[in-house]
Design an enzyme around this catalytic site. Sequence first.
Site, PDB file in Angstrom:
ATOM      1  CD  GLU A 237      -3.840  -5.817   3.970  1.00 42.47           C
ATOM      2  OE1 GLU A 237      -4.662  -4.989   4.402  1.00 42.47           O
ATOM      3  OE2 GLU A 237      -2.609  -5.665   4.048  1.00 42.47           O
TER       4      GLU A 237
ATOM      5  CD  GLU B  64      -3.124  -0.830   2.175  1.00 43.74           C
ATOM      6  OE1 GLU B  64      -3.108   0.179   2.898  1.00 43.74           O
ATOM      7  OE2 GLU B  64      -4.051  -1.662   2.197  1.00 43.74           O
TER       8      GLU B  64
HETATM    9  C1  FCB Z   1      -4.636  -2.018   5.401  1.00 49.47           C
HETATM   10  C2  FCB Z   1      -3.280  -2.396   5.955  1.00 49.47           C
HETATM   11  C3  FCB Z   1      -3.326  -3.483   7.001  1.00 49.47           C
HETATM   12  C4  FCB Z   1      -4.514  -3.341   7.918  1.00 49.47           C
HETATM   13  C5  FCB Z   1      -5.795  -3.132   7.141  1.00 49.47           C
HETATM   14  C6  FCB Z   1      -7.023  -3.009   7.981  1.00 49.47           C
HETATM   15  O1  FCB Z   1      -4.595  -0.725   4.905  1.00 49.47           O
HETATM   16  O2  FCB Z   1      -2.434  -2.830   4.910  1.00 49.47           O
HETATM   17  O3  FCB Z   1      -2.103  -3.486   7.659  1.00 49.47           O
HETATM   18  O4  FCB Z   1      -4.287  -2.365   8.830  1.00 49.47           O
HETATM   19  O5  FCB Z   1      -5.686  -2.007   6.326  1.00 49.47           O
END
Ligand code: FCB
Length: 468
Positions: free
Chosen positions: A368, A182
């Site tokens: 994620e 990210e």
């Molecule tokens: C993302 C992050 C991860 C976690 C989630 C909820 O932005 O990569 O580490 O905090 O959000």
Amino acid sequence: MSANHTSKLQHLQQLANSIKFPRNMVLGAATASYQIEGAVNEGGRSPSVWDHFTRIPGNIADGTNGDIACDHYHRLEEDVALMKELGLTAYRFSICWSRILPNGRGPINEEGVAFYERLTDLLFKAGITPYATLYHWDLPLTLQEEGNGWLRRGLVDDYINYVDITTQRLGSKIKHWTTFNELFTFTWWGYGLKEDAPGFGGGAKAALAASHHALLAHGRAVPIIRRNVPDAQIGIVLDLNPVTPASDTIADLEAARRFEGCQNRWYLDAIFNGQYPADMLETYKTVLPYIEETDLHEIAQPLDYLGINIYRRSIIKDGTEFAPVNFERHLPEGKYTQMGWEVHPECLYDILQYVNTNYAPKQLFITENGAAFSDTLETDGSIQDCDRSTYVLSHLKQAARAIEDGIPLKGYFCWTLMDNFEWAEGYLPRFGLIHVDFETQERTIKQSGRLYSMVADQLQSEMREASE
Ligand code: FCB
């Protein structure tokens, strides 16, 4: 269990059963070093920007830090056993730079290398493939203190050196490598604003300088990883959102375009097309960093996969956030998580479709996706987290739909394996498939974890049948 709950659970089990993936689908869970490891002063590790940032009063909602977190550093065996119990075939974790190189550069800390070797060995024994992220925001503090971290172009060389050493040392075991997690989040929230470490707060100018240097570091790292690990699969993880304008007024349409340019196209165009989007170069014209002529060419390295972190969609109207991007979020009626993020499962399908249509990466992973909801321990010690279960299963359903439509989605990693330190929000939001009691460090698999493992088990038994 109440009658109401039993019927909800039956419904969720049916949903889990209805999710069909191709046999080679990777189903895993993700974590990040600072959020789970703890042991911040052990094993030769030195402080990172997050150790420093969490010490400043007011930075973290509940005043906590990652000093102990899930104490994962001391609980590798137990945690890998839980992954196995969940039926995961892959585990995405990040490597803490200041465990490998406590001074940011210079002497290697063998204890740090050994920790990740031990984790990897345990994963292999459990039949779980490691997916390592080289940078999930915990820059060694010493490097932040030299020229404000990612604002210094020279940090690219330090990053490359760290990547070179880490992939030489761990590349014989780990084959899936991610350069960064990210870019948008840590550059805009940490350098543009003061919400995340290092809390620089230098506006768009700082965010864009940090972004450019991190993109360059990514591009230069790829050939180094290829050289060190010839059979590696290499990618980057971006947080992307499908963006829609809140209305069809010119002001909202333009704001949506700028927001989408800021969060999505700035990174995707650079990585896949070797250029920054022309409209955003115009928007950013007074705040651009120094860009060398060959930089974009170096950034646009062929990748084996793109990882997407997706939690929500963005409905955007004209506003004042992130000047000169100048947007505001429109929050429609609906269901929201503890983070204030709208639940909208189609966002997962929509973002895959958007990326596949416009950039056609070779392979895609959802690296994620998950939800924070508060959990209550039932009298029998179980956690019946219906909201999280519904969130995860309905997003998995969208992942299956994307594959059916021909999108090369190869895997899904749920955020997150276990409740952990959620950055500026501290321990308040709980995202885990596994509940952690932070007083005792006791772990309990939640109902969402059991349902996720139903999907994983189905897949594994199909694989077994196919190989018989
Ligand atoms: C993302 C992050 C991860 C976690 C989630 C909820 O932005 O990569 O580490 O905090 O959000």
